[in-house]
Design an enzyme around this catalytic site. Structure first.
Site, PDB file in Angstrom:
ATOM      1  CE1 TYR A   1       0.979 -43.628 -60.391  1.00  0.00           C
ATOM      2  CE2 TYR A   1       2.196 -42.317 -58.810  1.00  0.00           C
ATOM      3  CZ  TYR A   1       1.096 -43.078 -59.140  1.00  0.00           C
ATOM      4  OH  TYR A   1       0.109 -43.290 -58.217  1.00  0.00           O
TER       5      TYR A   1
ATOM      6  N   GLY B   1      10.138 -37.706 -60.350  1.00  0.00           N
ATOM      7  CA  GLY B   1       9.865 -36.481 -59.592  1.00  0.00           C
ATOM      8  C   GLY B   1       8.937 -36.673 -58.409  1.00  0.00           C
TER       9      GLY B   1
ATOM     10  CB  ALA C   1      -5.656 -30.804 -46.683  1.00  0.00           C
TER      11      ALA C   1
ATOM     12  CG  HIS D   1      18.302   0.363 -47.518  1.00  0.00           C
ATOM     13  ND1 HIS D   1      17.342   0.103 -46.572  1.00  0.00           N
ATOM     14  CD2 HIS D   1      18.007   1.583 -48.049  1.00  0.00           C
ATOM     15  CE1 HIS D   1      16.507   1.141 -46.514  1.00  0.00           C
ATOM     16  NE2 HIS D   1      16.880   2.040 -47.405  1.00  0.00           N
TER      17      HIS D   1
END
Ligand code: FAD
Length: 595
Positions: free
Chosen positions: A159, A163, A391, A566
Site C-alpha cells: 500500500y 504503518g 469480528a 495521590h
C-alpha cells in the site's frame, strides 16, 4: 548403502578464532541429516550452531564444552551415507556465520551487498542486505532498527502508506474513534451530576476527516523516518521467487530484489466466513467499520473479542442499537471473568442484546437489511440488521507470499514458525508480527522486529519478554498481563491475590466511576508478581507498571513501598500490593486466623 568416515571441521567463520564451544548437540550413534546442528559456538558477538554438511551417523565427537575452535578444527567424525551430497555438491553449504543470521555482524560480513547465493537464472534489479516484506509496526520497526545498525535496507509494502493494519485500519483509527465515543459518553454521564450538554450533533464527515488526519500524520511521519534512515521503500506486492529473491509487482510492473537476509512482516487479515454475502457492503470487517460509512440503526457484531467489543463501543456511542453475538459462553475469552464482569454489566444496560453461546448460521441480503440466522441451545431464529460486523479473528498472510519458492515452512493456518531469534526454518529468513502467531498485537510485532534486525546485525538478541500485556479499550477498559487467575489455578500455581476495588479510590469516584478493580497475583513461594488484571477507565495505561514489576521480579513490598502520586488510579496497584503485604490502611481486611 555403504558408508565412509568423514571428518567434519569448523567451516569459514570469518574473522573469528579461538571461539568457545558452549554446547554439544549430538552424541556417538546419533543419526544426522544435512543442516542438523552439531555444536554451538559463542563469540563475544553472537551464538551460532555449526550444522552438519552431510547426513550419516555420528562416530565420535572430537571436542567438548569449553574447548576453543577456529576454522579447520576437526569437531566430529561421521559415518557418512554414500548417497549424501558432499558439501561441494550440496546447495546447502555448512552454515557459516553469514548464514545463521546473527552469528557475525552482517555489516562487516558483506561489503558489496551481493546476495550470499547467486542464482544465474534471476536478474535482480536491486540488491540489499536486508529486505523487509510488509511495513506494519513489525516491518517498519525492523527496517529502521536494521538501518540504524548500519545495514542496507529495502522495505516492500503493497500500500502507498506505511504503518500496516495498526496505523491505517487498526489500533490508531479505532482509538481515535474510541476517544470520540468516550467524549460523548462522559458528557452524557454528567447530566446526572449537574452539567447537561444536550444530545451530540454528529458530523460524520468531519469526524472521519479528524480520524484520517490522525492516521495521516503518523504514516507521513513514518515515511519521513524511513527517508532519514535511507531505508528504500518500494511500493508493490512481494512474493518469493527463490530463497534469496523476492519479486515485487506494482501496477503491472515487476522487479526482482535480491537479498542476503529477509524479514517477513506481512501481517494478517480479517477472517471471512465463507457462504456469507461478503461482497455486500452492509456486511463489514473491522476496516469497513472504521470507515464509518453511516451510523446503522441496528448493528449486529459477530464476535465478542477485543476488536468486536471496541467497535461496539464506538457505534453504541454514535447512536446505533447494538446486538453482540458470541459463540462461546463468555466475552473476551482468555481474560478472567471478574475483570470482564464490570464491562459486561455496563454494556448489558446499553446494548439491545448480548447473545452468548450463539452461532450465526447464515446471512441473507434483502433490501430491508441483512437477515441473520442465529442458533442457540433453544433453537434457531432470524433477525434483520442494517449492518453486520464480522469480528471473529484474523488470519495470517503466510499463504500469500509463495513461501515454497524459498523453502519456507508455513502451517495450515498460514503461520510461519520461528525460534526465539525470529529465525524461520530457512536460516537467513526471519519472520515477525501477526504472521508468526498469537497474540496478534502491535507491541509484540515491534519487539520481534527489533530482535530480528539485531540478530541479522550480529547481536545476541532474543525475544525473551516475560509477558505481553493485553488491553481492551472498551468502556470500562480491561487490561491484563502475566498469568490470569484462571491460568494460575489450572497450572496448580499457589498464589496470593491482592485486589483493590475502585469504589474506594478517591480518584475513580472523582471521575464519576466506581466499578473498576485492580488485582495483583504473587507467587506464594518466590513472592514475585506473576500476573495482574485491571478493569476501569485508563486500565490500558495502568497495566504498564505491573508489566515492569513482572520484568523486574518485583514482590508486593516493592510495589507497596513505591510511593504513588495521590490521588491517582495508579495508587490502586500499590494498594493491591499492600493488601498482600498486610500493610493496607485504605481498606479494612479482617485478619485471617492462622492455625
Ligand atoms: P500488519 O500491521 O498487518 O502489517 C503487514 C503489512 O504487510 C501491511 O501493511 C500489508 O499491506 C503488508 N503486506 C502484506 N503482504 C504483503 C506482500 N505480499 N507484499 C507487500 N506488502 C505486504 N494491536 C495492538 O497492539 N493494540 C491495539 O489497540 C490494536 N487494535 C486493533 C484494532 C483493529 C481494528 C485491528 C484490526 C487490529 C488491532 N491491533 C491492535 C492488532 C495490530 O494491528 C496488529 O497486531 C499489528 O498491526 C500487526 O503488525 P504486523 O507488522 O505484524 O502486520
Amino acid at each position: 548403502m555403504s558408508t565412509d568416515t568423514a571428518t567434519i571441521e569448523i567451516p569459514d567463520i570469518g574473522d573469528f578464532t579461538d571461539v568457545d564451544v558452549i554446547e554439544i548437540l549430538v552424541k556417538p550413534g546419533d543419526a544426522v541429516a544435512v543442516e542438523d546442528p552439531l555444536i554451538t559456538l559463542e563469540t563475544d558477538k553472537a551464538t551460532f550452531d555449526v550444522p552438519s554438511p552431510q547426513c550419516g551417523s555420528i562416530k565420535q565427537v572430537l571436542v567438548k564444552v569449553g574447548d576453543k575452535v577456529s576454522q579447520g578444527t576437526p569437531i566430529i567424525t561421521l559415518n557418512a551415507d554414500q548417497k549424501t551430497e558432499t558439501p561441494a555438491e550440496s546447495a546447502t553449504q555448512p552454515k557459516t556465520p553469514e548464514q545463521p543470521a546473527g552469528s557475525k555482524p552482517a555489516a562487516t560480513a558483506t561489503t558489496d551487498h551481493q546476495p550470499a547465493i547467486k542464482d544465474p537464472g534471476i536478474q535482480p534489479s536491486l540488491q540489499t542486505q536486508v529486505l523487509v516484506l510488509g511495513a506494519g509496526p513489525g516491518g517498519y520497526t525492523a527496517a529502521f532498527r536494521a538501518a540504524d545498525l548500519g545495514l542496507k535496507v529495502v522495505l516492500v509494502e503493497r500500500y502507498p502508506n506505511l504503518g500496516g493494519v495498526c496505523l491505517n485500519v487498526g489500533c490508531i483509527p479505532s482509538k481515535a474513534l474510541l476517544h470520540a465515543a468516550h467524549i460523548i459518553n462522559e458528557a452524557a454521564a454528567f447530566a446526572g451530576h449537574g452539567i447537561e450538554f444536550g444530545a451530540p450533533k454528529i458530523d460524520l464527515a468531519k469526524l472521519l476527516a479528524w480520524k484520517n488526519g490522525v492516521t495521516g500524520k503518523l504514516t507521513a511521519g513514518l515515511a519521513q523516518l524511513a527517508k532519514q534512515r535511507k531505508v528504500q521503500v518500494i511500493e508493490g506486492t512481494g512474493h518469493f521467487v527463490s530463497p534469496h529473491h523476492i519479486e515485487v509487482e506494482h501496477e503491472g510492473d515487476q522487479q526482482v530484489i535480491a537479498f542476503e537476509h529477509c524479514i517477513i512482516a506481512a501481517g494478517s487479515q480479517s477472517t471471512r466466513i465463507p457462504g456469507f454475502p461478503n461482497d455486500d457492503p452492509r456486511l463489514m470487517d473491522s476496516t469497513d467499520a472504521l470507515a464509518l460509512a453511516d451510523i446503522p440503526k441496528r448493528l449486529l457484531i459477530v464476535g465478542g473479542g477485543i476488536i468486536g467489543l471496541e467497535i461496539a463501543t464506538v457505534y453504541d456511542a454514535l447512536g446505533s442499537k447494538i446486538t453482540l453475538v458470541e459463540l462461546t459462553r463468555e466475552l473476551i475469552p482468555g481474560c478472567d471473568r471478574d475483570l470482564v464482569r464490570p464491562l459486561e454489566r455496563r454494556i448489558k444496560q446499553r446494548y439491545e442484546q448480548i447473545l452468548l453461546n450463539t452461532k450465526v448460521t447464515g446471512i441473507k441480503p434483502h433490501d430491508k437489511g441483512l437477515e441473520v440466522h442465529l442458533e442457540d441451545a433453544n433453537g434457531t431464529h432470524e433477525d434483520v440488521f442494517d449492518r453486520v460486523l464480522i469480528a471473529v479473528g484474523r488470519n495470517p498472510n503466510g499463504k500469500q507470499i509463495s513461501a515454497d519458492n524459498a523453502g519456507l515452512e508455513v502451517d495450515d493456518r498460514g503461520f510461519i514458525h520461528v525460534d526465539r531469534q525470529q529465525r524461520t526454518n530457512v536460516p537467513h529468513i526471519f519472520a515477525i508480527g501477526d504472521i508468526v502467531g498469537q497474540p496478534m498485537l502491535a507491541h509484540k510485532a515491534t519487539h520481534e522486529g527489533k530482535v530480528a534486525a539485531e540478530v541479522i546485525a550480529g547481536q545476541k538478541s532474543f525475544f525473551d519478554a516475560r509477558t505481553i500485556p493485553s488491553v481492551a479499550y472498551t468502556d470500562p477498559e480491561v487490561a491484563w498481563m502475566g498469568l490470569t487467575e484462571s491460568e494460575a489455578k489450572a497450572q496448580g500455581i499457589e498464589y496470593k491475590k491482592g485486589a483493590f476495588p475502585w469504589a474506594a479510590s478517591g480518584r475513580s469516584l472523582s471521575l464519576g466511576r466506581d466499578e473498576g478493580m485492580t488485582k495483583l497475583l504473587f507467587d506464594k513461594h518466590s513472592k514475585h508478581i506473576i500476573g495482574a488484571g485491571i478493569v476501569g477507565p485508563n486500565a490500558g495505561e495502568l497495566i504498564a507498571e505491573t508489566v515492569l514489576a513482572l520484568e523486574m521480579g518485583a514482590d508486593a513490598s516493592d510495589i507497596g513501598l513505591t510511593i504513588h502520586p495521590h490521588p491517582t488510579l495508579s495508587e490502586t496497584a500499590s494498594l493491591s500490593a499492600e493488601a498482600v503485604a498486610g500493610t493496607i490502611t485504605d481498606l479494612y481486611l479482617p485478619k485471617r486466623k492462622t492455625s
